[in-house]
Motif scaffolding. Structure first.
Motif: not given
Length: 96
Positions: A5-11
């Motif tokens: 979820p963190l990577i998706r939010a950053l992207l």
């Protein structure tokens, strides 16, 4: 790990950072139809008193023919217009 979820939010945040503001805010506020509340909430540097002055001028003198005509309103200068040029518009006069 790519589904984190963190990577998706950053992207998502990164992709939104590159969307032009004009694409996000496609509509402008028509100064010939806006209420004082609408004017003061949308326009930068225009509070309730200046917004009411815009409406009073419009009611006394008829609709604005251009955004630049706002300089005729006491307290509105070219710097204020420049700050708001992409936020406001003037509706065309109705056809007779």
């Amino acid at each position: 790990m790519m589904n984190s979820p963190l990577i998706r939010a950053l992207l998502l945040a990164l992709s939104l950072a590159f969307i032009p503001v004009s694409a996000v805010q496609a509509e402008t506020l028509d100064i010939n139809n806006a209420s004082p509340d609408q004017l003061s909430s949308v326009m930068v540097g225009v509070g309730p008193a200046k917004a009411q002055a815009i409406v009073d001028y419009r009611e006394a003198n008829g609709p604005f023919t251009s955004v630049d005509q706002l300089t005729a309103v006491k307290g509105i200068g070219s710097a204020t217009i420049d700050k708001n040029r992409e936020l406001i518009s003037v509706s065309p006069a109705p056809a007779e």
